[in-house]
Each structure stands twice: as structure tokens, then as C-alpha cells.
Design an enzyme around this catalytic site. Sequence first.
Site, PDB file in Angstrom:
ATOM      1  N   CYS A  97      13.566  91.120  87.374  1.00  0.00           N
ATOM      2  CA  CYS A  97      12.768  89.898  87.469  1.00  0.00           C
ATOM      3  C   CYS A  97      11.421  90.271  88.064  1.00  0.00           C
ATOM      4  O   CYS A  97      11.365  91.006  89.052  1.00  0.00           O
ATOM      5  CB  CYS A  97      13.493  88.887  88.349  1.00  0.00           C
ATOM      6  SG  CYS A  97      12.600  87.336  88.550  1.00  0.00           S
ATOM      7  N   HIS A 139      17.931  83.402  81.768  1.00  0.00           N
ATOM      8  CA  HIS A 139      17.335  83.895  83.021  1.00  0.00           C
ATOM      9  C   HIS A 139      16.149  83.009  83.426  1.00  0.00           C
ATOM     10  O   HIS A 139      16.050  82.580  84.574  1.00  0.00           O
ATOM     11  CB  HIS A 139      16.895  85.354  82.820  1.00  0.00           C
ATOM     12  CG  HIS A 139      16.132  85.945  83.973  1.00  0.00           C
ATOM     13  ND1 HIS A 139      16.575  87.044  84.678  1.00  0.00           N
ATOM     14  CD2 HIS A 139      14.948  85.611  84.534  1.00  0.00           C
ATOM     15  CE1 HIS A 139      15.703  87.321  85.641  1.00  0.00           C
ATOM     16  NE2 HIS A 139      14.701  86.483  85.571  1.00  0.00           N
ATOM     17  N   GLU A 140      15.278  82.730  82.468  1.00  0.00           N
ATOM     18  CA  GLU A 140      14.091  81.905  82.781  1.00  0.00           C
ATOM     19  C   GLU A 140      14.481  80.471  83.103  1.00  0.00           C
ATOM     20  O   GLU A 140      13.907  79.849  83.998  1.00  0.00           O
ATOM     21  CB  GLU A 140      13.095  81.933  81.615  1.00  0.00           C
ATOM     22  CG  GLU A 140      12.564  83.310  81.231  1.00  0.00           C
ATOM     23  CD  GLU A 140      12.060  84.135  82.401  1.00  0.00           C
ATOM     24  OE1 GLU A 140      11.564  83.545  83.380  1.00  0.00           O
ATOM     25  OE2 GLU A 140      12.184  85.367  82.359  1.00  0.00           O
ATOM     26  N   HIS A 143      15.357  79.913  86.605  1.00  0.00           N
ATOM     27  CA  HIS A 143      14.204  79.767  87.503  1.00  0.00           C
ATOM     28  C   HIS A 143      13.812  78.294  87.684  1.00  0.00           C
ATOM     29  O   HIS A 143      13.348  77.900  88.743  1.00  0.00           O
ATOM     30  CB  HIS A 143      12.976  80.513  86.953  1.00  0.00           C
ATOM     31  CG  HIS A 143      12.966  81.979  87.268  1.00  0.00           C
ATOM     32  ND1 HIS A 143      12.920  82.465  88.549  1.00  0.00           N
ATOM     33  CD2 HIS A 143      12.963  83.068  86.464  1.00  0.00           C
ATOM     34  CE1 HIS A 143      12.898  83.795  88.519  1.00  0.00           C
ATOM     35  NE2 HIS A 143      12.920  84.190  87.262  1.00  0.00           N
TER      36      HIS A 143
HETATM   37 NI    NI Z   1      12.936  86.194  86.664  1.00  0.00          NI
END
Ligand code: NI
Length: 173
Positions: A97, A139-140, A143
Site C-alpha cells: 500500500c 483493497h481500494e 480504504h
Molecule cells: Ni492501499
Amino acid sequence: MLSLRYFGDPILRKRAKAIEKVDEETRQIVAEMAKVMKQQRGIGLAAPQVGLSIRLFISRIDKETNEGEIIPGELLVFINPRLSEPSIQEDVMKEGCLSIPGIREEVWRPEEITVEALDINGEPFKKRFSGLQARCIMHENDHLNGALFIDRITIRARTRIEQPLRAIKKKYK
Ligand code: NI
């Protein structure tokens, strides 16, 4: 220019707010984020990582031919995304990341995912993704909910990176 936020910054742990209107400002933000992502050589970037607590992320995955030629991928923009229908089949891969530099650990995720979102013109779309692109999207999207990939690793791996994580926190404070 937007600047990258690092592990320890509270914005990375906040739930981001929906974007009410996709307009010129949104497109400006996307353009700036694309610059940061390119500069940092990332394949994905979420708005909270550049200090904006809004539900937006981008992704670009380049392809390499057998001859070693790099073909730039298309810039994908996801606004107010909703993920659904994760495949039963999961797959493990080392993730990193941009907000947690130098750390890479294995994360299990579904192989495929469906996304409904708005594009850069504010038009809704629905699409199924697989492989690395699906992983990047998940993954995004994490966030946007204040989650990081290090929340999804084994306790053993988490213990192993405890020290480096503390160092990142200190360095970028
Ligand atoms: Ni990330």
C-alpha cells in the site's frame, strides 16, 4: 498538488463520505490522484490516501507483453462504489500500500467481485472484475471504509510487522 497520507494518519481510519455530485471539481481531484499514483508507481489509489475523505478511488494496471513491452492500462474511476457477489473462490497474494511503504504481506481475497459505481462523468456502471484488478478494487474499497490490508493478514504476520509499522508512524508524523 495532493500529498500522500501515511499509516498513522487518522484519515486512513475514517469512513469516507459519499460524493453528492460528480462535477468539474471531482474530475480535477481524479486528475491529481492519477498524477500521484503514477509518480508513486501504484496500481490503485483511494481519495483518503491523499487526505480527502470521499468515496472515490482510481486504478490503472499496465500490461506487459511477452516481448517486455509495457502497454499502459486504462484509468478506471470508481465513485460511490458498491461491491457485491464476491466469488466463493479465494486467492492469496502479497499486497502493499502506498500509505504503508516497504511492507508487503499475503492477503486472501475473493477472486472475483462485482462493482456498481459512478464513472468520471457521473454515469452509473456495473461490472465484474477478476484477478489482480479485482484484488486492487477490494483493497481500494477498504480504504473508503477505514480499513487497511494489514487488518486482513495473519496475527503472526501482523506481529512481525509491528516494529516497521511503528517506524512508519513515527517517520511521517
Ligand atoms: Ni492501499
